[in-house]
Design a protein around this motif. Structure first.
Motif, PDB file in Angstrom:
ATOM      1  N   GLU A  40       3.773  11.782  24.198  1.00  0.00           N
ATOM      2  CA  GLU A  40       4.131  13.176  24.265  1.00  0.00           C
ATOM      3  C   GLU A  40       5.415  13.187  23.324  1.00  0.00           C
ATOM      4  O   GLU A  40       6.019  14.136  22.855  1.00  0.00           O
ATOM      5  CB  GLU A  40       4.875  13.619  25.664  1.00  0.00           C
ATOM      6  N   THR A  41       6.083  11.909  22.879  1.00  0.00           N
ATOM      7  CA  THR A  41       7.036  11.866  21.774  1.00  0.00           C
ATOM      8  C   THR A  41       6.661  11.008  20.890  1.00  0.00           C
ATOM      9  O   THR A  41       7.527   9.921  20.438  1.00  0.00           O
ATOM     10  CB  THR A  41       8.341  11.397  22.536  1.00  0.00           C
ATOM     11  N   PRO A  42       5.629  11.084  20.018  1.00  0.00           N
ATOM     12  CA  PRO A  42       5.117   9.959  19.250  1.00  0.00           C
ATOM     13  C   PRO A  42       6.155   9.694  17.980  1.00  0.00           C
ATOM     14  O   PRO A  42       6.271   8.472  17.642  1.00  0.00           O
ATOM     15  CB  PRO A  42       3.799  10.522  18.786  1.00  0.00           C
ATOM     16  N   ASP A  43       6.691  10.623  17.508  1.00  0.00           N
ATOM     17  CA  ASP A  43       7.832  10.370  16.439  1.00  0.00           C
ATOM     18  C   ASP A  43       8.887   9.388  16.694  1.00  0.00           C
ATOM     19  O   ASP A  43       9.623   8.979  15.595  1.00  0.00           O
ATOM     20  CB  ASP A  43       8.072  11.851  15.622  1.00  0.00           C
ATOM     21  N   LEU A  82      11.520   7.025  14.066  1.00  0.00           N
ATOM     22  CA  LEU A  82      12.854   7.154  13.772  1.00  0.00           C
ATOM     23  C   LEU A  82      13.875   6.392  14.170  1.00  0.00           C
ATOM     24  O   LEU A  82      13.559   5.848  15.160  1.00  0.00           O
ATOM     25  CB  LEU A  82      12.966   8.773  14.285  1.00  0.00           C
ATOM     26  N   TYR A  83      14.976   6.400  13.336  1.00  0.00           N
ATOM     27  CA  TYR A  83      15.972   5.514  13.838  1.00  0.00           C
ATOM     28  C   TYR A  83      17.466   6.305  13.090  1.00  0.00           C
ATOM     29  O   TYR A  83      17.272   7.212  12.446  1.00  0.00           O
ATOM     30  CB  TYR A  83      15.953   4.079  13.150  1.00  0.00           C
ATOM     31  N   GLY A  84      18.470   5.820  13.532  1.00  0.00           N
ATOM     32  CA  GLY A  84      19.878   6.313  13.310  1.00  0.00           C
ATOM     33  C   GLY A  84      19.891   7.678  13.832  1.00  0.00           C
ATOM     34  O   GLY A  84      19.488   8.145  14.836  1.00  0.00           O
ATOM     35  N   ASN A  85      20.506   8.347  13.031  1.00  0.00           N
ATOM     36  CA  ASN A  85      20.989   9.971  13.511  1.00  0.00           C
ATOM     37  C   ASN A  85      19.424  10.634  13.512  1.00  0.00           C
ATOM     38  O   ASN A  85      19.711  11.743  14.290  1.00  0.00           O
ATOM     39  CB  ASN A  85      22.005  10.425  12.149  1.00  0.00           C
ATOM     40  N   ALA A  86      18.630  10.271  12.703  1.00  0.00           N
ATOM     41  CA  ALA A  86      17.444  11.174  12.796  1.00  0.00           C
ATOM     42  C   ALA A  86      17.010  11.145  14.137  1.00  0.00           C
ATOM     43  O   ALA A  86      16.117  11.842  14.848  1.00  0.00           O
ATOM     44  CB  ALA A  86      16.543  10.956  11.653  1.00  0.00           C
ATOM     45  N   PHE A  87      16.901   9.783  14.693  1.00  0.00           N
ATOM     46  CA  PHE A  87      16.367   9.625  16.000  1.00  0.00           C
ATOM     47  C   PHE A  87      16.939  10.171  17.147  1.00  0.00           C
ATOM     48  O   PHE A  87      16.809  10.935  18.048  1.00  0.00           O
ATOM     49  CB  PHE A  87      16.250   7.894  16.235  1.00  0.00           C
ATOM     50  N   ALA A  88      18.479  10.133  17.138  1.00  0.00           N
ATOM     51  CA  ALA A  88      19.361  10.770  18.143  1.00  0.00           C
ATOM     52  C   ALA A  88      18.998  12.095  17.946  1.00  0.00           C
ATOM     53  O   ALA A  88      19.032  12.793  19.071  1.00  0.00           O
ATOM     54  CB  ALA A  88      20.675  10.504  17.642  1.00  0.00           C
ATOM     55  N   GLU A  89      18.892  12.951  16.874  1.00  0.00           N
ATOM     56  CA  GLU A  89      18.739  14.395  16.909  1.00  0.00           C
ATOM     57  C   GLU A  89      17.363  14.831  17.542  1.00  0.00           C
ATOM     58  O   GLU A  89      17.230  15.572  18.354  1.00  0.00           O
ATOM     59  CB  GLU A  89      18.673  14.878  15.481  1.00  0.00           C
ATOM     60  N   ARG A  90      16.275  14.082  17.431  1.00  0.00           N
ATOM     61  CA  ARG A  90      14.968  14.263  17.627  1.00  0.00           C
ATOM     62  C   ARG A  90      15.010  13.938  19.130  1.00  0.00           C
ATOM     63  O   ARG A  90      14.377  14.539  19.826  1.00  0.00           O
ATOM     64  CB  ARG A  90      13.897  13.511  17.026  1.00  0.00           C
ATOM     65  N   TYR A  91      15.577  12.973  19.665  1.00  0.00           N
ATOM     66  CA  TYR A  91      15.688  12.415  20.972  1.00  0.00           C
ATOM     67  C   TYR A  91      16.152  13.781  21.843  1.00  0.00           C
ATOM     68  O   TYR A  91      15.894  14.071  22.777  1.00  0.00           O
ATOM     69  CB  TYR A  91      16.256  11.298  21.211  1.00  0.00           C
TER      70      TYR A  91
END
Length: 993
Positions: A493-496, A500-509
């Motif tokens: 349900e959350t494949p991306d 992702l890592y760094g700030n991009a991960f945090a925002e998508r999370y």
């Protein structure tokens, strides 16, 4: 209390080989009988503790355990002709009591043995030596040639300080009996020297030279077809012809590549240095003998210099000037300046040259990918590869399966199969198959993942043999420090999030958290971040797993982020390479022996540069020569060409320059030495790019932008956005010209540095493992080759210089568990310099690791030691590692009060001997209140207090912390259990091999 032997009564549990015999003091032989050991140990305990009912019950249980340990040690390598001397058995009994911390019992046992020995000596009548016959391989008997024995032993002690032939000959004679086999005769000489190692470390070299004599006889006899012997002096002239004969036979047996015979063998054999066979310590040569040398039908016929030359020729096989390069590589290997990794040593120059050390894979969320992963693991492990598997994409427990309209059982059942595959494929008996499973901290199965190594619960959901590691994003640790909630998701349900890592991960999370709140996700669960962190640390101590590794630093500083994502590390947490379902990451390892590149004045940079340049060339050659067992590995390795140059003998180098590990000087030396290695390695790869061409994916990499590892630290600083990141970015060399050259000329290798554990190859070279602190100054190391007494030769040298090395010092070191801390006559400066692993605050290891990490494009296998673990100490230590910018950590090596003090002697014996070494420096001021504090220097813990266990899931505190105050993991001590954390000398542990 002494161990005597007689006929062992029959038992249904009796598995002792019937042919194992015991040589009694009068030269007679009797069957091995473990029951006699049990009786002797029981008497020793009763003599110290008395025989009341309560004590008897406790003693019975302990004696049973100790007897089993002693029997296992004695018979671990028993063969059809094994003979044990009664004194050898008693030595092992004494050792077991000491290692079990039963010091008073051991002391009583030693005194009793001494009294009995004196009594026997007084009663012994004067008599002439008894005639001894030696049984040849064909069963015939011949008189013992004592003159040759004396010559071989005399040759073995020649040129070594503080050793002599007389005690070796006397001890060997004591182990002889009429009808002894030729192999047993050779073994008697080796064992005679081994027992003297604890009094004088140079007897380790004597033991090795006696083993070399046995090996020479074995190899020469095999090649000639008739019994042969040769002294070390004779091998100076015999080695060239021997090497030709060896090569011919190995090729006939299809063990070695026939192309090696097309080299100019006159040049090759002229370069062999027979005298370098004398440079091995016993542990090193025995390890090679047992696991590395070429053999046929159990007979070793590859001598040490032939081994090194075979490896060197295999690595030079595609060079233009093959002979010159082979000799250059041989010089590096045979002098121990650099050592290639175990797979390279096993397989270079053979018909199946699988030379790579590590393989990293990603397992996709479908059955085809999962079962292909099992097959790939088996094929990669077959030729000694270590495995790191990224399992994060596999959907979690309860997730919907569209094809069957059912629910997933999660990732855990699949990990069980991966575990069993690693056990089944044991690398041809050379070492156990080994794999590590990685899972990201947001995966909904993370809590079950933490339990995989527990000894309780449903065994179908346990992986007792496979390593595990947490792949932790920065966002999780931010939540821990803010005492916030953490949401677990199923990756389907959350494949991306996986990529992702760094700030991009945090925002998508955070977007997924909002979606879950809106009811748009079906499988998710909220937990308190601190509670999950606490449980991670609890399991890390209780089971040794999962290790803590950090996703964001690995990716943000990766030079290859333009073509992929680092989804996991490897088996030993030092490799950080991209993986996809189409590409299996491969790394090719080798290590510089730092001890060979220092003088008492410091680092020998000229010698280091020469070694590093040759080493990088050797490692780059591996990529083209390599035998790839799966196409995904070949494709990846040829595209990116990563290598991992590391180091070993760091602690030995500090001993040589006289710097304690727990000091700012040692941290600075870690920084400076790694800076030079980094500079020379990058420069060497650039030279190879100019000679051979850039790696295929160079354009777009950090390298192509002139961003070197030291420069990539800024990317991590920027991504943390004000979160506490306490890193040093200073340098001592002029990097500008190299930076520009990398941009314009390119790199031959996408990655060039990684510090591996070097467990076995450091044994071969006779130095400490990797960047590890010294475990003890005197201890017994157990590995697949047996049990070995290890004495710190640097310490012995220092004590000799001050007139302090004597039998009393040996006894004190035994009693105080290899520590100088409570030996009053040892000066404080030596106590600081030779402080052992559990006497050193782990903060120093993290500080040194942080300084190294800024120069390394991959990571380092960094073990952490803690003498008396508690939740608070582990919490502080691992968050400190995160704040210092480390990419990964490896084993937690823990030693708790219950390890130091056994139940029979609680409160009376076996204290942990911490020293007052240089105190840890104060932690730097944190940029904001949530910063992790530096662990305070630990005082010597009390070994007498009873300590409660941390529950698997500790309850949350009654009240939340004050705003901005760091939440703390409960400050309670852990109870040590069998198998908790890491034993350091576990013969089944990959890191200990």
């Amino acid at each position: 209390m002494s161990v005597e032997t007689g006929q062992r009564p029959p038992s249904s549990s009796d598995t002792t080989p019937a042919t194992v015999r015991v040589i009694r003091r009068d030269g007679s032989v009797s069957p091995f009988d473990a029951n006699k050991i049990s009786v002797a140990v029981t008497k020793a305990f009763l003599a110290v503790e008395g025989g009341d009912a309560a004590a008897s019950s406790r003693i019975h249980h302990l004696v049973k355990e100790l007897t089993e340990q002693i029997e296992t040690t004695l018979l671990r390598h028993a063969g059809p002709e094994t003979a044990l001397h009664i004194e050898q058995i008693q030595d092992i009994v004494e050792l077991a009591l000491m290692r079990g911390e039963h010091h008073k019992v051991a002391r009583a046992y030693v005194l009793y043995r001494e009294e009995r020995a004196k009594a026997r000596e007084a009663e012994k009548p004067a008599s002439s030596d008894v005639a001894i016959s030696v049984k040849a391989a064909d069963g015939s008997l011949r008189p013992l040639d004592w003159a040759r024995v004396s010559h071989v032993v005399g040759e073995a002690v020649a040129g070594l300080e503080d050793v002599s032939a007389e005690p070796v000959l006397a001890e060997a004679k004591r182990n002889l009996y009429d009808g002894i086999s030729a192999d047993e005769l050779a073994l008697a000489q080796i064992m005679a020297a081994r027992v003297l190692v604890e009094q004088e470390p140079n007897y380790s070299y004597v033991s090795a030279r006696l083993l070399a004599d046995k090996l020479r006889g074995e190899a020469l006899s095999y090649l000639a077809g008739v019994p042969q012997q040769a002294s070390q002096d004779e091998m100076t002239t015999r080695y060239p012809q021997y090497f030709r004969d060896y090569l011919k036979r190995a090729i006939e047996l299809e063990l070695v590549n026939a192309e090696l015979q097309t080299f100019d063998l006159d040049k090759i054999t002229a370069a062999i240095h027979a005298e370098r066979d004398l440079d091995f310590g016993f542990l090193g040569l025995q390890t090679l003998y047992d696991r590395y040398f070429q053999h046929h039908d159990g007979v070793r016929f590859e001598l040490p210099q032939a081994f090194f030359m075979r490896v060197a020729m295999g690595l030079a096989i595609r060079e233009d000037d093959r002979e010159a390069r082979a000799i250059e590589f041989y010089e590096l290997l045979s002098t121990f300046h650099f050592m290639a990794s175990t797979p390279t040593l096993f397989n270079s120059g053979t018909t199946r040259p699988q030379l790579s050390s590590c393989f990293l894979t990603t397992v996709d969320d479908d059955l085809d990918s999962i079962f292909q992963a099992y097959k790939n693991n088996a094929l990669l492990a077959k030729y000694s590869g270590g495995l790191g598997n990224d399992w994060t994409p596999v959907r979690g427990l309860g997730a919907h399966i569209k094809g069957t309209n059912g629910q997933s059982q999660g990732v855990v059942p699949f990990l069980k199969i991966a575990n069993d595959t690693a056990v089944a494929v044991n690398q041809g008996g050379k070492r156990k198959g080994a794999a590590c499973a990685y899972l990201e901290t947001w995966h909904v199965d993370i809590e079950e993942f933490l339990d995989l190594r527990k000894n309780t619960g449903d065994d179908r959901r346990r992986t007792h043999d496979m390593n595990t590691a947490n792949w932790v994003p920065d966002e999780f640790l931010r939540r821990v420090e803010a005492d916030a909630q953490w949401t677990l998701f199923s990756p389907n349900e959350t494949p991306d999030l996986h990529d992702l890592y760094g700030n991009a991960f945090a925002e998508r999370y955070r977007e997924y958290e909002a979606a879950a709140e809106r009811g748009e996700l079906k499988v998710f669960r909220k937990v308190r971040a601190v509670d999950l962190w606490r449980r991670m640390l609890t399991m890390l101590f209780e089971t040794g797993h999962p290790w803590i590794t950090f996703k964001d630093p690995c990716n943000l500083r990766s030079p290859q982020q333009h073509v992929g994502v680092v989804h996991s590390s490897n088996l030993c947490t030092e490799i950080t390479l991209n993986t996809t379902t189409d590409e299996v990451a491969v790394c090719n390892l080798g290590s510089v022996n730092l001890l060979k590149h220092v003088t008492p004045e410091g680092l020998d940079t000229q010698r280091l540069e020469k070694t590093v340049r040759t080493a990088v060339r050797m490692l780059d050659n591996v990529i083209d020569i390599n035998f790839y067992t799966i196409p995904e590995a070949r494709r990846s390795n040829l595209r990116h060409r990563p290598i991992g140059l590391g180091l070993m003998g760091f602690q030995d180098a500090l001993f040589e320059i006289g710097v304690p590990l727990s000091s700012n000087e040692a941290v600075q030396f870690a920084d400076t030495s790694m800076e030079h290695i980094s500079y020379y390695a990058i420069s060497a790869s650039t030279d190879l790019a100019e000679e051979r061409g850039q790696y295929q994916t160079f354009e777009g990499s950090l390298w192509s932008k002139g961003i070197l590892p030291i420069d990539s630290m800024q990317l991590l600083i920027d991504a943390r956005q004000g979160d506490a990141l306490d890193v040093d970015t200073s340098s001592t060399l002029d990097w500008a010209p190299l930076r520009e050259r990398v941009k314009t000329v390119g790199m031959r290798n996408s990655n060039v540095m990684a510090i591996a554990p070097t467990a076995t190859i450091s044994n071969i070279c006779g130095v400490g493992q990797s960047i590890e602190p010294l475990f003890q100054n005197l201890f017994v190391k157990s590995n697949m080759s047996g049990d070995f007494t290890v004495v710190n030769p640097h310490l012995v040298r220092s004590l000799k210089e001050r007139g302090l090395w004597d039998e009393v010092m040996v006894s004190d070191l035994k009693y105080f568990d290899g520590s100088l801390g409570q030996i009053d006559r040892v000066p404080d400066d030596l106590k600081a310099l030779y402080a052992t692993a559990f006497e050193i605050e782990s903060k120093w290891l993290v500080d040194a690791g942080s300084r190294r990490q800024k120069w390394i494009d991959q990571a380092q296998s960094l073990n952490l030691y803690i003498a008396a673990p508690s939740g608070r100490k582990l919490d502080e230590l691992y968050r400190y590692a995160w704040h210092k910018g480390l990419k990964t950590t490896y084993y937690l090596r823990a030693r708790s009060a219950t390890h130091v003090e056994k139940s029979t002697l609680r409160g009376t014996d076996g204290k942990l001997n911490a020293v007052s070494a240089t105190p840890a420096p104060a932690a730097p001021a944190s940029p904001k209140p949530a910063a992790a504090p530096a662990p305070a220097a630990s005082p010597a813990p009390s070994a007498s207090a009873a300590v409660p266990a941390v529950p698997v899931t500790a309850p949350a505190p009654a009240a939340k912390p004050e705003p901005k105050e760091m939440p703390k993991v409960s400050d309670v001590d852990f109870v040590a259990t069998e198998g908790a954390a890491c034993r350091i000398d576990d013969p089944d542990c990959e890191a200990c091999q």
